[in-house]
Design a protein around this motif. Sequence first.
Motif, mmCIF file in Angstrom:
data_model
loop_
_atom_site.group_PDB
_atom_site.id
_atom_site.type_symbol
_atom_site.label_atom_id
_atom_site.label_comp_id
_atom_site.label_asym_id
_atom_site.label_seq_id
_atom_site.Cartn_x
_atom_site.Cartn_y
_atom_site.Cartn_z
ATOM 1 N N GLY A 1 1.375 -8.473 -2.898
ATOM 2 C CA GLY A 1 2.157 -7.926 -1.801
ATOM 3 C C GLY A 1 3.635 -7.822 -2.127
ATOM 4 N N PHE A 2 4.349 -7.047 -1.311
ATOM 5 C CA PHE A 2 5.789 -6.904 -1.442
ATOM 6 C C PHE A 2 6.473 -7.733 -0.364
ATOM 7 N N ASP A 3 7.533 -8.422 -0.730
ATOM 8 C CA ASP A 3 8.267 -9.219 0.256
ATOM 9 C C ASP A 3 8.861 -8.299 1.329
ATOM 10 N N ILE A 4 8.750 -8.687 2.601
ATOM 11 C CA ILE A 4 9.224 -7.829 3.687
ATOM 12 C C ILE A 4 10.676 -8.094 4.058
ATOM 13 N N GLY A 5 11.295 -9.108 3.475
ATOM 14 C CA GLY A 5 12.719 -9.336 3.702
ATOM 15 C C GLY A 5 13.015 -10.288 4.852
ATOM 16 N N VAL A 6 14.228 -10.819 4.842
ATOM 17 C CA VAL A 6 14.641 -11.833 5.817
ATOM 18 C C VAL A 6 14.643 -11.278 7.238
ATOM 19 N N LYS A 7 15.204 -10.080 7.426
ATOM 20 C CA LYS A 7 15.330 -9.532 8.781
ATOM 21 C C LYS A 7 13.965 -9.289 9.415
ATOM 22 N N ALA A 8 13.057 -8.679 8.650
ATOM 23 C CA ALA A 8 11.729 -8.396 9.199
ATOM 24 C C ALA A 8 10.986 -9.693 9.512
ATOM 25 N N LYS A 9 11.121 -10.698 8.644
ATOM 26 C CA LYS A 9 10.470 -11.982 8.908
ATOM 27 C C LYS A 9 11.043 -12.627 10.162
ATOM 28 N N SER A 10 12.354 -12.574 10.284
ATOM 29 C CA SER A 10 13.000 -13.143 11.469
ATOM 30 C C SER A 10 12.541 -12.430 12.738
ATOM 31 N N SER B 1 0.819 -1.217 0.000
ATOM 32 C CA SER B 1 0.000 0.000 0.000
ATOM 33 C C SER B 1 0.850 1.263 0.000
ATOM 34 N N ARG B 2 2.134 1.121 0.347
ATOM 35 C CA ARG B 2 3.071 2.255 0.289
ATOM 36 C C ARG B 2 3.958 2.189 -0.944
ATOM 37 N N GLY B 3 3.608 1.332 -1.883
ATOM 38 C CA GLY B 3 4.408 1.208 -3.096
ATOM 39 C C GLY B 3 5.718 0.489 -2.868
ATOM 40 N N GLY B 4 5.787 -0.340 -1.815
ATOM 41 C CA GLY B 4 6.985 -1.111 -1.536
ATOM 42 C C GLY B 4 8.045 -0.369 -0.738
ATOM 43 N N VAL B 5 7.717 0.816 -0.246
ATOM 44 C CA VAL B 5 8.697 1.629 0.484
ATOM 45 C C VAL B 5 8.870 1.108 1.911
ATOM 46 N N VAL B 6 10.122 0.768 2.267
ATOM 47 C CA VAL B 6 10.467 0.380 3.644
ATOM 48 C C VAL B 6 11.803 1.040 3.986
ATOM 49 N N ASN B 7 11.730 2.248 4.500
ATOM 50 C CA ASN B 7 12.932 2.977 4.898
ATOM 51 C C ASN B 7 13.152 2.871 6.402
ATOM 52 N N GLN B 8 14.351 3.194 6.839
ATOM 53 C CA GLN B 8 14.623 3.243 8.273
ATOM 54 C C GLN B 8 13.758 4.324 8.918
ATOM 55 N N ILE B 9 13.364 4.117 10.170
ATOM 56 C CA ILE B 9 12.412 5.042 10.809
ATOM 57 C C ILE B 9 13.003 5.699 12.057
ATOM 58 N N GLN B 10 14.324 5.959 12.045
ATOM 59 C CA GLN B 10 14.938 6.615 13.203
ATOM 60 C C GLN B 10 14.295 7.963 13.507
ATOM 61 N N THR B 11 13.780 8.618 12.466
ATOM 62 C CA THR B 11 13.172 9.940 12.665
ATOM 63 C C THR B 11 11.911 9.859 13.524
ATOM 64 N N LEU B 12 11.347 8.653 13.664
ATOM 65 C CA LEU B 12 10.149 8.476 14.483
ATOM 66 C C LEU B 12 10.481 8.045 15.910
ATOM 67 N N SER B 13 11.763 7.992 16.215
ATOM 68 C CA SER B 13 12.188 7.487 17.524
ATOM 69 C C SER B 13 11.555 8.258 18.675
ATOM 70 N N ASN B 14 11.575 9.572 18.594
ATOM 71 C CA ASN B 14 11.019 10.385 19.683
ATOM 72 C C ASN B 14 9.499 10.203 19.805
ATOM 73 N N VAL B 15 8.838 10.047 18.659
ATOM 74 C CA VAL B 15 7.383 9.811 18.691
ATOM 75 C C VAL B 15 7.095 8.469 19.337
ATOM 76 N N GLU B 16 7.859 7.451 18.961
ATOM 77 C CA GLU B 16 7.682 6.127 19.553
ATOM 78 C C GLU B 16 7.859 6.169 21.066
ATOM 79 N N LYS B 17 8.872 6.903 21.505
ATOM 80 C CA LYS B 17 9.144 6.986 22.941
ATOM 81 C C LYS B 17 8.077 7.782 23.694
ATOM 82 N N SER B 18 7.420 8.689 22.991
ATOM 83 C CA SER B 18 6.435 9.549 23.654
ATOM 84 C C SER B 18 5.089 8.866 23.848
ATOM 85 N N ILE B 19 4.843 7.793 23.106
ATOM 86 C CA ILE B 19 3.548 7.115 23.183
ATOM 87 C C ILE B 19 3.478 6.276 24.450
ATOM 88 N N GLY B 20 2.382 6.434 25.173
ATOM 89 C CA GLY B 20 2.160 5.622 26.362
ATOM 90 C C GLY B 20 2.842 6.117 27.613
#
Length: 500
Positions: free
Chosen positions: A177-186, A126-145
Motif C-alpha cells: 500500500g501507499f501511505d495516505i499521509g498525516v492529514k488524511a490519517k488525522s 490501486s491508482r498508482g499512489g495518485v492523490v490529487n485535490q478533488i475540487q473538480t468533483l465538488s459539484n458532483v459531490e453536492k449533487s448526490i443525495g
Amino acid sequence: MNTAARMESSGERSRIQLSPATADLLNRVGLDRWIIPRSSKIYVKGKGEMQTYWVSKSNRSIQQKQANLKSEMETLEEGAETEKSSETGDEEDKEVLRVEGMNRTERLVEWNVEVLKTLLEQVVASRGGVVNQIQTLSNVEKSIGIHGRIILDEFTPIIPLKRFGTDELELRRSTGGFDIGVKAKSQLRHYISTVASMYPDNAFHNFEHASHVTASVKKLLSRIVLVGEGNGLGASIPTESLNLVDLAGHSYGITSDPLTQFAVVFSAIVHDVDHPGVPNAQLVKENTRCSQIYKKSVAEQKSVDIAWDMLMEDEYGELRACIYQTEEDLRRFRQLVVNTVMATDIVDKELQALRKARWETAFDSTAETQDEGVESEDRKATIVIEHLIQASDVAHTMQHWYIYKKWNERFFMECYRAYREGRADSDPSTNWYKSEIGFFDYYVIPLARKLQSCGVFGVSSDEYLNYATANRDEWVREGEALVQQFLATFKEEHAHLIAQ
C-alpha cells in the motif's frame, strides 16, 4: 531550527509541538500515533497559518499502547471464539488489555481507524499512489443525495465493479500500500471519532455493535478463497499467502477492487449511526419526522444520510481524495454504501422478497440458462456483498455461545426498555424464547447456508453454519431460563422504570 524558534511562542507548558515536516517524518516511520493534530492552526511569523501537532502525552508507553491495541484488534476480529463456560462472567473484558489513557470507545475508534487506513492504502495503491485535490468533483459531490430523492431510490440490483488486469494485481501485491499521509490519517481518525459519538448509548445498537459487525466483515473478506484461475495468479498459490486485493477469481471481482472492500467496511461502521433503539415499524407508528421523510427502512436511510453528509464536509477533503479521484469512483463508492447499508434492513418483507429473487437469479444452479460475463459477475458480487453484511450484522448468532448469549441479552435489554418506556406494543419477554428459535430457523441458518452455497468464503461459511446450529440447539435447552435471567437483571438495573 528557524521554524521551531518561531513556533515557540505558540507552545504550551509541558507539551511538545511538532512542525508539519517533523510530523511527516514520524508518520513515515510508522509512529503516527505519537501525533495529535492541534485543534486549530497557529500563526507562524514569516510563514503564515500552519497546522502543527502535539506529541502524545503518553508517548513514554507508546510501544505498550501499540501492543495492547494489536491485542484488542486480534480479540475483536476473532469474535472471542475460544470456548468459555457460562460462569466466566466478565472474563472477556479482562482479556482485553487496557490501553493507558484510552477508554473502550477510544480503543474501538483506533481499531476501526487502523482497519480503514490499511484499506485506504490499498485504494491509493490501486491508482498508482495518485492523490490529487478533488475540487473538480465538488459539484458532483453536492449533487448526490438531493433533488428530492431518498436513499432507497438509489438502490440498484447490480453494481458495476472495477476490473484490474493481472499485471496491476501483481504490481500491487509486490509494492503493497501507499501511505495516505498525516492529514488524511488525522481526518480519518476525527471522522471515526465523530461517528462513534453519534451512536446513542443503546444496549445493543451502539458503536461496539458497529465495531463487532466491522470485525465480521473484515474476517469474511480476508477469508475469501481462491477456487479458480480467473485472477491470473494461479490456483497453486496458498490462500493465506495472498493479499485481499489479489483474490479476484471466484470472488466475482470483490477482492480485486480495494475501493469495494473499503466501502463495505465503511458501511459496517456507519450502518447504525444515530439508531433510535426501536424498530422502523415503531418509528412509522409514532409518525416521527424521519418516518415522514423516508417512509420505510427509516433508520438505515437516516444513517446513510448522516454519515455521508458528514463525510462531504470541507474538513475531510484529504480523506475523500484518498477514497476517490474520479466521478466514476465517487459514484461507485456511493452506490456500494447505499446498497450495503440498505441490506441491513432484514425486516421489510418487500425488500426480503427482492433479495431472494435476485439470489435465485444469480445462484440458482437448476436454472436452464445461466448468463455469463461481466454483468453476471457484478450481479453475484452485489448480492454476495449484501449477504456478507447481513451475516455480519447478526454475527453474534454465528459465533461462540458466550458471544451469542451476551449480545442476545443486550438486544433483549434494548427491546424491553422500549416496552417499559411505552415504545412497543407487547412485552418482548413473553415470546423471546420462541422468537429466537424462529429467528434461527427462518433467517440465521438459511443465511449461513447461503454463505456456504455461494462458494466464496471457504471454511468460514462452514464455521458460521456450525456455530449457528449449535447456538440454536443450546438456546432450545437454556433459552427459557436465560430469558428469566435477562428479565431479573433488567429489573435490578432499571428499578426506576419498573416503579413507574
